[in-house]
Motif scaffolding. Structure first.
Motif, PDB file in Angstrom:
ATOM      1  N   ASP A   1     155.216 -60.221   3.235  1.00  0.00           N
ATOM      2  CA  ASP A   1     156.251 -61.183   3.587  1.00  0.00           C
ATOM      3  C   ASP A   1     157.322 -60.438   4.366  1.00  0.00           C
ATOM      4  OD1 ASP A   1     158.369 -62.967   3.758  1.00  0.00           O
ATOM      5  OD2 ASP A   1     158.243 -63.606   1.667  1.00  0.00           O
ATOM      6  N   PRO A   2     157.360 -60.594   5.701  1.00  0.00           N
ATOM      7  CA  PRO A   2     158.320 -59.832   6.498  1.00  0.00           C
ATOM      8  C   PRO A   2     159.773 -60.123   6.148  1.00  0.00           C
ATOM      9  CG  PRO A   2     157.191 -61.485   7.838  1.00  0.00           C
ATOM     10  CD  PRO A   2     156.532 -61.474   6.494  1.00  0.00           C
ATOM     11  N   ASP A   3     160.046 -61.292   5.565  1.00  0.00           N
ATOM     12  CA  ASP A   3     161.417 -61.624   5.172  1.00  0.00           C
ATOM     13  C   ASP A   3     161.821 -60.959   3.857  1.00  0.00           C
ATOM     14  OD1 ASP A   3     161.788 -63.260   7.407  1.00  0.00           O
ATOM     15  OD2 ASP A   3     160.909 -64.981   6.364  1.00  0.00           O
ATOM     16  N   ARG A   4     160.835 -60.566   3.065  1.00  0.00           N
ATOM     17  CA  ARG A   4     161.100 -59.943   1.766  1.00  0.00           C
ATOM     18  C   ARG A   4     160.109 -58.803   1.543  1.00  0.00           C
ATOM     19  NH1 ARG A   4     160.814 -64.343  -2.585  1.00  0.00           N
ATOM     20  NH2 ARG A   4     161.691 -62.719  -3.843  1.00  0.00           N
ATOM     21  N   PRO A   5     160.237 -57.717   2.307  1.00  0.00           N
ATOM     22  CA  PRO A   5     159.291 -56.604   2.112  1.00  0.00           C
ATOM     23  C   PRO A   5     159.425 -56.017   0.709  1.00  0.00           C
ATOM     24  CG  PRO A   5     161.077 -55.977   3.590  1.00  0.00           C
ATOM     25  CD  PRO A   5     161.252 -57.432   3.300  1.00  0.00           C
ATOM     26  N   ARG A   6     158.286 -55.649   0.133  1.00  0.00           N
ATOM     27  CA  ARG A   6     158.283 -55.136  -1.235  1.00  0.00           C
ATOM     28  C   ARG A   6     157.343 -53.940  -1.341  1.00  0.00           C
ATOM     29  NH1 ARG A   6     157.362 -60.652  -1.595  1.00  0.00           N
ATOM     30  NH2 ARG A   6     159.004 -61.840  -2.555  1.00  0.00           N
ATOM     31  N   SER A   7     157.586 -53.149  -2.347  1.00  0.00           N
ATOM     32  CA  SER A   7     156.653 -52.101  -2.727  1.00  0.00           C
ATOM     33  C   SER A   7     156.483 -52.186  -4.243  1.00  0.00           C
ATOM     34  CB  SER A   7     157.171 -50.726  -2.297  1.00  0.00           C
ATOM     35  OG  SER A   7     158.349 -50.417  -2.993  1.00  0.00           O
ATOM     36  N   PHE A   8     155.453 -51.561  -4.737  1.00  0.00           N
ATOM     37  CA  PHE A   8     155.156 -51.621  -6.168  1.00  0.00           C
ATOM     38  C   PHE A   8     154.939 -50.203  -6.693  1.00  0.00           C
ATOM     39  CE2 PHE A   8     153.939 -55.627  -4.271  1.00  0.00           C
ATOM     40  CZ  PHE A   8     154.539 -56.544  -5.121  1.00  0.00           C
ATOM     41  N   PRO A   9     156.013 -49.410  -6.761  1.00  0.00           N
ATOM     42  CA  PRO A   9     155.874 -48.004  -7.141  1.00  0.00           C
ATOM     43  C   PRO A   9     155.663 -47.751  -8.629  1.00  0.00           C
ATOM     44  CG  PRO A   9     158.173 -48.527  -6.800  1.00  0.00           C
ATOM     45  CD  PRO A   9     157.384 -49.760  -6.417  1.00  0.00           C
ATOM     46  N   ALA A  10     155.752 -48.776  -9.451  1.00  0.00           N
ATOM     47  CA  ALA A  10     155.667 -48.564 -10.894  1.00  0.00           C
ATOM     48  C   ALA A  10     154.460 -49.250 -11.526  1.00  0.00           C
ATOM     49  CB  ALA A  10     156.956 -49.045 -11.557  1.00  0.00           C
ATOM     50  N   THR A  11     153.440 -49.582 -10.735  1.00  0.00           N
ATOM     51  CA  THR A  11     152.274 -50.249 -11.313  1.00  0.00           C
ATOM     52  C   THR A  11     151.468 -49.280 -12.172  1.00  0.00           C
ATOM     53  OG1 THR A  11     151.034 -49.820  -9.278  1.00  0.00           O
ATOM     54  CG2 THR A  11     152.029 -51.994  -9.505  1.00  0.00           C
ATOM     55  N   VAL A  12     151.011 -49.796 -13.312  1.00  0.00           N
ATOM     56  CA  VAL A  12     150.224 -48.999 -14.255  1.00  0.00           C
ATOM     57  C   VAL A  12     149.116 -49.889 -14.798  1.00  0.00           C
ATOM     58  CG1 VAL A  12     150.265 -47.804 -16.485  1.00  0.00           C
ATOM     59  CG2 VAL A  12     152.189 -47.556 -14.916  1.00  0.00           C
ATOM     60  N   LEU A  13     147.889 -49.398 -14.765  1.00  0.00           N
ATOM     61  CA  LEU A  13     146.775 -50.099 -15.398  1.00  0.00           C
ATOM     62  C   LEU A  13     146.871 -49.834 -16.895  1.00  0.00           C
ATOM     63  CD1 LEU A  13     144.147 -51.750 -15.041  1.00  0.00           C
ATOM     64  CD2 LEU A  13     142.937 -49.546 -14.907  1.00  0.00           C
TER      65      LEU A  13
END
Length: 163
Positions: free
Chosen positions: A129-141
């Motif tokens: 979503d170019p209006d709300r760029p995100r990252s997920f640096p804390a994902t854990v299985l």
């Protein structure tokens, strides 16, 4: 209150707008402080998760803590059915990601702080979503096996799954 500019609150919303699709979301809000009506207790609309994905728009009210000032339009919400979910520090609220919820402004001199955890299945994937760029640096299985690999497993070296 003439203006909400100096208060923190959230308008009606659901947790499915966090940048991923492809599976259900379970949201956990762990209270780090006591939370009650005076400092902006979480309020939910029971059964609203059964309505599915709800339309969201931009709010006309400034001060909304949500990243893009989004809200579910008032005419779609049965606000009179809202129930409060007061918590003591260390307690948690768990709800379906489609549950409509909100919090009133914190009108006290006490902090209202919590830690959010989202559980999603491995079928979930990030949405660009170019209006709300995100990252997920804390994902854990935390359980099972991830055959989709849509997210990087950022588990610390000393983390071990129990099943």
């Amino acid at each position: 209150i003439d203006s909400l500019d100096n208060y923190n609150f959230t308008l009606f919303f659901i947790d499915r707008y966090w940048g991923f699709e492809g599976g259900s979301v379970t949201s956990v809000w762990l209270a780090l402080d006591d939370v009650d009506e005076e400092n902006g207790v979480l309020q939910v609309i029971p059964g609203s998760h059964k309505l599915g994905l709800q339309e969201h728009g931009t709010s006309a009210i400034a001060g909304n803590m949500l990243t893009s000032n989004q809200e579910i339009p008032k005419h779609l919400v049965e606000a009179e059915k809202a129930i409060q979910c007061p918590l003591k520090a260390g307690q948690m609220s768990i709800h379906d990601g489609l549950t409509v919820h909100f919090s009133e402004p914190n009108l006290s001199n006490r902090r209202r702080c919590g830690f959010v955890i989202r559980y999603v299945p491995t079928t979930a994937y990030p949405v660009d979503d170019p209006d709300r760029p995100r990252s997920f640096p804390a994902t854990v299985l935390v359980a099972g096996v991830d055959t989709f690999n849509h997210f990087t497993n950022n588990a610390p070296d000393n983390f071990s799954k129990i099943f």
